[in-house]
Design a protein around this motif. Structure first.
Motif, PDB file in Angstrom:
ATOM      1  N   VAL A  53      27.024  69.078  12.778  1.00 38.36           N
ATOM      2  CA  VAL A  53      27.475  68.159  11.735  1.00 38.36           C
ATOM      3  C   VAL A  53      29.003  68.198  11.635  1.00 38.36           C
ATOM      4  N   GLU A  54      29.609  67.032  11.506  1.00 35.34           N
ATOM      5  CA  GLU A  54      31.056  66.943  11.315  1.00 35.34           C
ATOM      6  C   GLU A  54      31.414  67.394   9.910  1.00 35.34           C
ATOM      7  N   TYR A  55      32.560  68.079   9.770  1.00 33.71           N
ATOM      8  CA  TYR A  55      32.999  68.501   8.444  1.00 33.71           C
ATOM      9  C   TYR A  55      34.512  68.369   8.297  1.00 33.71           C
ATOM     10  N   MET A  56      34.932  68.323   7.038  1.00 33.75           N
ATOM     11  CA  MET A  56      36.350  68.326   6.689  1.00 33.75           C
ATOM     12  C   MET A  56      36.687  69.726   6.180  1.00 33.75           C
ATOM     13  N   ASP A  57      37.667  70.365   6.809  1.00 36.93           N
ATOM     14  CA  ASP A  57      38.065  71.712   6.415  1.00 36.93           C
ATOM     15  C   ASP A  57      39.133  71.615   5.335  1.00 36.93           C
ATOM     16  N   SER A  58      38.761  71.950   4.111  1.00 34.89           N
ATOM     17  CA  SER A  58      39.699  71.839   2.985  1.00 34.89           C
ATOM     18  C   SER A  58      40.828  72.859   3.071  1.00 34.89           C
ATOM     19  N   LEU A  59      40.676  73.874   3.903  1.00 40.19           N
ATOM     20  CA  LEU A  59      41.736  74.866   4.082  1.00 40.19           C
ATOM     21  C   LEU A  59      42.708  74.466   5.186  1.00 40.19           C
ATOM     22  N   GLN A  60      42.405  73.365   5.887  1.00 39.48           N
ATOM     23  CA  GLN A  60      43.296  72.842   6.926  1.00 39.48           C
ATOM     24  C   GLN A  60      43.612  71.371   6.653  1.00 39.48           C
ATOM     25  N   ASP A  61      43.891  71.077   5.384  1.00 34.08           N
ATOM     26  CA  ASP A  61      44.276  69.720   4.989  1.00 34.08           C
ATOM     27  C   ASP A  61      43.216  68.694   5.392  1.00 34.08           C
ATOM     28  N   LYS A  62      41.941  69.092   5.221  1.00 30.96           N
ATOM     29  CA  LYS A  62      40.776  68.237   5.503  1.00 30.96           C
ATOM     30  C   LYS A  62      40.699  67.797   6.974  1.00 30.96           C
ATOM     31  N   LYS A  63      41.176  68.652   7.846  1.00 29.02           N
ATOM     32  CA  LYS A  63      41.030  68.411   9.279  1.00 29.02           C
ATOM     33  C   LYS A  63      39.555  68.273   9.633  1.00 29.02           C
ATOM     34  N   ARG A  64      39.216  67.316  10.497  1.00 29.50           N
ATOM     35  CA  ARG A  64      37.827  67.061  10.860  1.00 29.50           C
ATOM     36  C   ARG A  64      37.435  67.880  12.090  1.00 29.50           C
ATOM     37  N   LEU A  65      36.343  68.613  11.944  1.00 30.45           N
ATOM     38  CA  LEU A  65      35.823  69.457  13.008  1.00 30.45           C
ATOM     39  C   LEU A  65      34.312  69.281  13.060  1.00 30.45           C
ATOM     40  N   THR A  66      33.669  69.887  14.036  1.00 32.21           N
ATOM     41  CA  THR A  66      32.211  69.828  14.155  1.00 32.21           C
ATOM     42  C   THR A  66      31.648  71.236  14.134  1.00 32.21           C
ATOM     43  N   GLU A  67      30.607  71.442  13.330  1.00 33.94           N
ATOM     44  CA  GLU A  67      29.983  72.760  13.237  1.00 33.94           C
ATOM     45  C   GLU A  67      29.280  73.111  14.541  1.00 33.94           C
ATOM     46  N   GLN A  68      29.657  74.250  15.109  1.00 32.09           N
ATOM     47  CA  GLN A  68      29.107  74.670  16.392  1.00 32.09           C
ATOM     48  C   GLN A  68      27.996  75.704  16.248  1.00 32.09           C
ATOM     49  N   GLY A  69      27.989  76.424  15.157  1.00 30.84           N
ATOM     50  CA  GLY A  69      27.053  77.545  15.021  1.00 30.84           C
ATOM     51  C   GLY A  69      25.682  77.138  14.522  1.00 30.84           C
ATOM     52  N   ASP A  70      24.683  77.958  14.885  1.00 33.88           N
ATOM     53  CA  ASP A  70      23.331  77.752  14.361  1.00 33.88           C
ATOM     54  C   ASP A  70      23.290  78.008  12.856  1.00 33.88           C
ATOM     55  N   SER A  71      24.190  78.877  12.391  1.00 32.85           N
ATOM     56  CA  SER A  71      24.289  79.158  10.962  1.00 32.85           C
ATOM     57  C   SER A  71      25.741  79.416  10.600  1.00 32.85           C
ATOM     58  N   ILE A  72      26.034  79.295   9.320  1.00 34.62           N
ATOM     59  CA  ILE A  72      27.393  79.524   8.814  1.00 34.62           C
ATOM     60  C   ILE A  72      27.415  80.890   8.149  1.00 34.62           C
ATOM     61  N   THR A  73      28.216  81.800   8.687  1.00 33.59           N
ATOM     62  CA  THR A  73      28.376  83.122   8.100  1.00 33.59           C
ATOM     63  C   THR A  73      29.758  83.228   7.462  1.00 33.59           C
ATOM     64  N   PHE A  74      29.978  84.330   6.735  1.00 35.38           N
ATOM     65  CA  PHE A  74      31.181  84.439   5.921  1.00 35.38           C
ATOM     66  C   PHE A  74      31.918  85.746   6.230  1.00 35.38           C
ATOM     67  N   SER A  75      33.188  85.597   6.631  1.00 33.12           N
ATOM     68  CA  SER A  75      34.039  86.765   6.869  1.00 33.12           C
ATOM     69  C   SER A  75      35.451  86.512   6.358  1.00 33.12           C
ATOM     70  N   GLU A  76      35.660  85.362   5.726  1.00 33.24           N
ATOM     71  CA  GLU A  76      36.938  84.975   5.145  1.00 33.24           C
ATOM     72  C   GLU A  76      36.684  83.785   4.219  1.00 33.24           C
ATOM     73  N   GLU A  77      37.739  83.330   3.540  1.00 36.65           N
ATOM     74  CA  GLU A  77      37.584  82.163   2.669  1.00 36.65           C
ATOM     75  C   GLU A  77      37.070  80.976   3.471  1.00 36.65           C
ATOM     76  N   LEU A  78      36.140  80.244   2.868  1.00 36.00           N
ATOM     77  CA  LEU A  78      35.557  79.082   3.538  1.00 36.00           C
ATOM     78  C   LEU A  78      35.374  77.971   2.519  1.00 36.00           C
ATOM     79  N   ASP A  79      35.843  76.773   2.861  1.00 33.35           N
ATOM     80  CA  ASP A  79      35.755  75.610   1.961  1.00 33.35           C
ATOM     81  C   ASP A  79      35.651  74.361   2.830  1.00 33.35           C
ATOM     82  N   ARG A  80      34.422  73.865   3.014  1.00 28.83           N
ATOM     83  CA  ARG A  80      34.182  72.765   3.932  1.00 28.83           C
ATOM     84  C   ARG A  80      33.324  71.684   3.288  1.00 28.83           C
TER      85      ARG A  80
END
Length: 238
Positions: free
Chosen positions: A125-152
């Protein structure tokens, strides 16, 4: 199943840090209002209620019309079962002009430990990364894990998503209708320490998974028309 900060402030006009704040008529900075609009810290009145459900309503005040010059009524119905919670939003344009809205149910899910929690259902799924000025990226992982701030902000997402908690051997499933997008958020260490209404270590105890109308574009609501959306939270043990 829902997280509530031990430092949450129950005093208007502060929004409550936990539960399911209602972001309306604006999510985040998608519009001219302050962050997340004004409904999450507005007064609602009881319309109807029973042993397992409640309906609340708010109408725009004269002060709010100075910020957002469109009259509307927002109704929230919450129904609770043994293993599920259903929350419905109904917004009616009670004015004479159309207006655009964005929205979210800012759902705080309680987890045993952030290191044992992950979000599934968003691979590819495509997402906007709010920590990178809403840069558009695509989720590559089977799941989303957490090891730092995340806001998508994930765009045009599946209507069923889960927060899997390996520590409690359960998954909190969110089924959504009328919300094309989904937001995933955890403030992590630095941001948690900077919030007065959030414990320094409480980032370890929560994940926000929020059905939303956000990056996919606003909803145009015509005079006299009603927009409706809902989420259903349920528990799956494993």
């Amino acid at each position: 199943m829902l997280f509530l900060s031990n430092k949450a402030v129950f005093k208007p006009p502060k929004a409550i840090r936990g539960g399911i704040p209602i972001c309306f008529p604006q999510f985040g900075g998608f519009g001219p209002l302050s962050q997340h609009g004004f409904c999450r810290n507005s007064d609602f009145e009881l319309v109807d209620g029973g042993s397992t459900s409640v309906t609340l309503s708010m109408r725009t005040t004269e002060e709010q019309l100075k910020l957002f010059p469109h009259r509307f009524e927002l109704r929230v119905t919450i129904s609770i079962g043994d293993e599920e919670l259903e929350q419905t939003l109904e917004a009616r344009n009670s004015g004479d002009e159309p207006f655009e809205l964005t929205a979210a149910l800012h759902t705080y899910i309680a987890v045993s430990s952030i290191e044992k929690a992950h979000v599934v259902g968003l691979k590819g799924v495509e997402y906007m990364d709010s920590l990178q000025d809403k840069k558009r990226l695509t989720e590559q992982g089977d799941s989303i894990t957490f090891s730092e701030e995340l806001d998508r902000i994930y765009l045009s997402t599946p209507d069923t998503l889960e927060v899997v908690d390996e520590g409690k051997k359960r998954a909190i499933q969110i089924e959504k209708e009328g919300f094309p997008d989904a937001v995933v958020w955890n403030p992590w260490i630095k941001k948690a320490a900077g919030m007065a209404d959030f414990g320094d270590d409480e980032y370890k105890e929560m994940v926000c998974l929020e059905p939303a109308v956000a990056g996919s574009g606003p909803v145009a609501l015509q005079p006299g028309k009603t927009w409706r959306a809902k989420q259903t939270l349920s528990v799956r043990q494993f």
